[in-house]
Design an enzyme around this catalytic site. Structure first.
Site, PDB file in Angstrom:
ATOM      1  N   GLU A  47      35.955  34.606  45.524  1.00  6.98           N
ATOM      2  CA  GLU A  47      36.456  35.968  45.284  1.00  6.98           C
ATOM      3  C   GLU A  47      36.139  36.334  43.830  1.00  6.98           C
ATOM      4  O   GLU A  47      36.190  35.467  42.948  1.00  6.98           O
ATOM      5  CB  GLU A  47      37.984  35.953  45.480  1.00  6.98           C
ATOM      6  CG  GLU A  47      38.698  37.248  45.129  1.00  6.98           C
ATOM      7  CD  GLU A  47      40.232  37.065  45.093  1.00  6.98           C
ATOM      8  OE1 GLU A  47      40.717  36.062  44.525  1.00  6.98           O
ATOM      9  OE2 GLU A  47      40.931  37.941  45.631  1.00  6.98           O
ATOM     10  N   ASN A 107      38.804  45.087  45.771  1.00  7.45           N
ATOM     11  CA  ASN A 107      38.458  43.678  45.692  1.00  7.45           C
ATOM     12  C   ASN A 107      37.646  43.410  46.969  1.00  7.45           C
ATOM     13  O   ASN A 107      38.203  43.387  48.068  1.00  7.45           O
ATOM     14  CB  ASN A 107      39.744  42.847  45.639  1.00  7.45           C
ATOM     15  CG  ASN A 107      39.482  41.384  45.377  1.00  7.45           C
ATOM     16  OD1 ASN A 107      38.374  40.907  45.540  1.00  7.45           O
ATOM     17  ND2 ASN A 107      40.525  40.673  44.977  1.00  7.45           N
ATOM     18  N   LYS A 124      39.622  43.869  50.339  1.00 10.90           N
ATOM     19  CA  LYS A 124      40.846  43.068  50.490  1.00 10.90           C
ATOM     20  C   LYS A 124      42.066  43.924  50.859  1.00 10.90           C
ATOM     21  O   LYS A 124      42.342  44.947  50.204  1.00 10.90           O
ATOM     22  CB  LYS A 124      41.112  42.312  49.189  1.00 10.90           C
ATOM     23  CG  LYS A 124      42.239  41.298  49.242  1.00 10.90           C
ATOM     24  CD  LYS A 124      42.266  40.501  47.947  1.00 10.90           C
ATOM     25  CE  LYS A 124      43.361  39.485  47.864  1.00 10.90           C
ATOM     26  NZ  LYS A 124      43.309  38.722  46.606  1.00 10.90           N
ATOM     27  N   GLU A 143      46.733  42.485  40.651  1.00 10.07           N
ATOM     28  CA  GLU A 143      45.840  43.017  41.702  1.00 10.07           C
ATOM     29  C   GLU A 143      46.377  44.334  42.266  1.00 10.07           C
ATOM     30  O   GLU A 143      45.617  45.221  42.617  1.00 10.07           O
ATOM     31  CB  GLU A 143      45.668  41.999  42.829  1.00 10.07           C
ATOM     32  CG  GLU A 143      44.784  40.834  42.444  1.00 10.07           C
ATOM     33  CD  GLU A 143      44.356  40.030  43.650  1.00 10.07           C
ATOM     34  OE1 GLU A 143      43.705  40.584  44.545  1.00 10.07           O
ATOM     35  OE2 GLU A 143      44.677  38.833  43.690  1.00 10.07           O
ATOM     36  N   CYS A 169      41.066  35.539  49.639  1.00  7.41           N
ATOM     37  CA  CYS A 169      42.162  34.869  48.952  1.00  7.41           C
ATOM     38  C   CYS A 169      43.520  34.963  49.643  1.00  7.41           C
ATOM     39  O   CYS A 169      43.767  34.288  50.615  1.00  7.41           O
ATOM     40  CB  CYS A 169      42.248  35.329  47.503  1.00  7.41           C
ATOM     41  SG  CYS A 169      43.260  34.168  46.557  1.00  7.41           S
ATOM     42  N   ASN A 194      40.914  32.981  44.254  1.00  4.33           N
ATOM     43  CA  ASN A 194      41.299  32.610  42.880  1.00  4.33           C
ATOM     44  C   ASN A 194      42.793  32.353  42.959  1.00  4.33           C
ATOM     45  O   ASN A 194      43.580  33.293  43.110  1.00  4.33           O
ATOM     46  CB  ASN A 194      41.110  33.775  41.898  1.00  4.33           C
ATOM     47  CG  ASN A 194      39.668  34.030  41.524  1.00  4.33           C
ATOM     48  OD1 ASN A 194      39.182  33.552  40.511  1.00  4.33           O
ATOM     49  ND2 ASN A 194      38.976  34.829  42.340  1.00  4.33           N
TER      50      ASN A 194
HETATM   51  N1  CDT Z   1      43.703  36.130  44.294  1.00  2.00           N
HETATM   52  C1  CDT Z   1      44.776  35.878  45.062  1.00  2.00           C
HETATM   53  O1  CDT Z   1      44.993  36.552  46.043  1.00  2.00           O
HETATM   54  N2  CDT Z   1      45.604  34.871  44.673  1.00  2.00           N
HETATM   55  C2  CDT Z   1      46.843  34.538  45.313  1.00  2.00           C
HETATM   56  C3  CDT Z   1      47.779  33.925  44.340  1.00  2.00           C
HETATM   57  C4  CDT Z   1      48.443  34.842  43.517  1.00  2.00           C
HETATM   58  S1  CDT Z   1      49.646  35.768  44.319  1.00  2.00           S
HETATM   59  C5  CDT Z   1      50.480  36.515  43.056  1.00  2.00           C
HETATM   60  C6  CDT Z   1      46.728  33.530  46.448  1.00  2.00           C
HETATM   61  O2  CDT Z   1      47.323  33.774  47.497  1.00  2.00           O
HETATM   62  O3  CDT Z   1      46.109  32.486  46.262  1.00  2.00           O
END
Ligand code: CDT
Length: 317
Positions: A47, A107, A124, A143, A169, A194
């Site tokens: 991502e 995203n 996303k 995000e 993600c 991430n």
């Molecule tokens: N990028 C992403 O969606 N990361 C989320 C963690 C952070 S949620 C505040 C994940 O689900 O891995």
């Protein structure tokens, strides 16, 4: 692609805020070539692959981080990746921040086939984190501030004869996503991520960041009789640690391949699309066993609420 082919997940080690896209793309090309040397026909990248994970930074203006967004795809910086993939006849999945010509920020991820054509796009939908300024935190998760909820739904796309579904993600933690894709007969679900170790408000112990990640991939794969492949951006970015664990899960719900470190690293698995079939014809024969007439609450209700009334026919007083 044949019914059997090698799939690679290319984990990308931390990218610092000042690093150029050209340097990052050179790393991606090196991993793509490593994947090709091992016989891979498709490579999954993370991502927001091309830059540091900028949603950790507050900006007073929404446009304050537009330098991290791509206005077109492909573009001059990513052309070497498209060219390398085309010259080797492999497809890939790539996540990036998208700024549209009419000013929307998403995203986004794309699927590119072996002829270099973009054949699928996803924006996303489950955007985690917050939109307000939590100044006291060294790394925020903004995000919800910088991206709009995706407007393309959950699509399934033909890539060189194989049906691919995509997500990004946080989507991987939601069972609805895999079911949306498997109901459209996706064979493989690919995703980038991430996952910072410290997430505002998440109370899990550090080791659980890895276990809940792998659990989500395995459960999604098993309960939907699909292959799931996930590539992360990992290691330290500007002092913030992100978990590794880029991996491939089989329709049996097993992690069949996983990286071992938190830097640039490629993991491979031999995908056998026929391996899904026994699951699809027995325990997860959707047509025979699903009961959507009893799933109405799934789309009627968003948050947790009261138990549903018990039908009178139950004979309870
Ligand atoms: N990028 C992403 O969606 N990361 C989320 C963690 C952070 S949620 C505040 C994940 O689900 O891995």
């Amino acid at each position: 692609m044949d019914r059997k082919f090698i799939l690679a997940v290319a984990q990308v080690g931390g990218i610092q805020p000042q690093e150029s896209r050209h340097d990052v793309v050179a790393r991606l090309v090196a991993m793509l070539e490593q994947a090709v040397a091992a016989g891979a026909k498709f490579v999954v990248f993370p991502e927001l692959t091309l830059t540091t994970f900028f949603p950790r930074y507050w900006s007073d203006k929404i446009s304050g981080h537009d330098q991290y967004f791509e206005r077109e795809m492909p573009n001059e910086a990513v052309n070497p990746l498209f060219k390398a993939a085309l010259s080797h006849g492999v497809g890939f999945y790539l996540g990036y921040a998208e700024l549209t010509s009419d000013g929307h920020r998403y995203n986004t991820s794309i699927l590119v086939d072996s002829t270099g054509r973009i054949v699928g796009k996803y924006r996303k939908i489950h955007l985690p984190g917050h939109a307000d300024n939590l100044k006291e935190l060294k790394a925020q998760h903004l995000e919800k501030r910088y991206f709009e909820v995706g407007d393309l739904g959950f699509g399934v796309f033909d890539v060189d004869g194989v049906r691919f579904g995509m997500c990004l993600c946080n989507d991987r933690r939601w069972p609805e996503v895999y079911r949306m894709l498997s109901l459209q007969s996706a064979d493989v679900v690919v995703l980038g991520y991430n996952t910072p170790l410290d997430v505002p408000g998440w109370q899990e112990e550090p080791h659980m960041k890895m276990s809940t990640h792998l659990l989500s991939l395995a459960a999604g794969a098993y309960q939907n009789a699909v292959w799931v492949a996930a590539a992360g951006k990992s290691g330290t970015e500007d002092g913030t640690y992100m978990v590794g664990g880029s991996a491939i899960a089989s329709p049996a719900g097993e992690i069949v391949s996983k990286v071992i470190g938190d830097g640039d690293e490629v993991a491979f698995a031999q995908i056998d699309l026929d391996y899904s079939e026994p699951f699809r014809q027995s325990v997860f024969n959707f047509a025979a066993h699903r009961r959507p007439e009893h799933y109405g609450l799934l789309v009627e209700r968003v948050g947790r609420g009261e138990p549903l009334p018990i039908p009178k026919s139950a004979g309870l007083t």
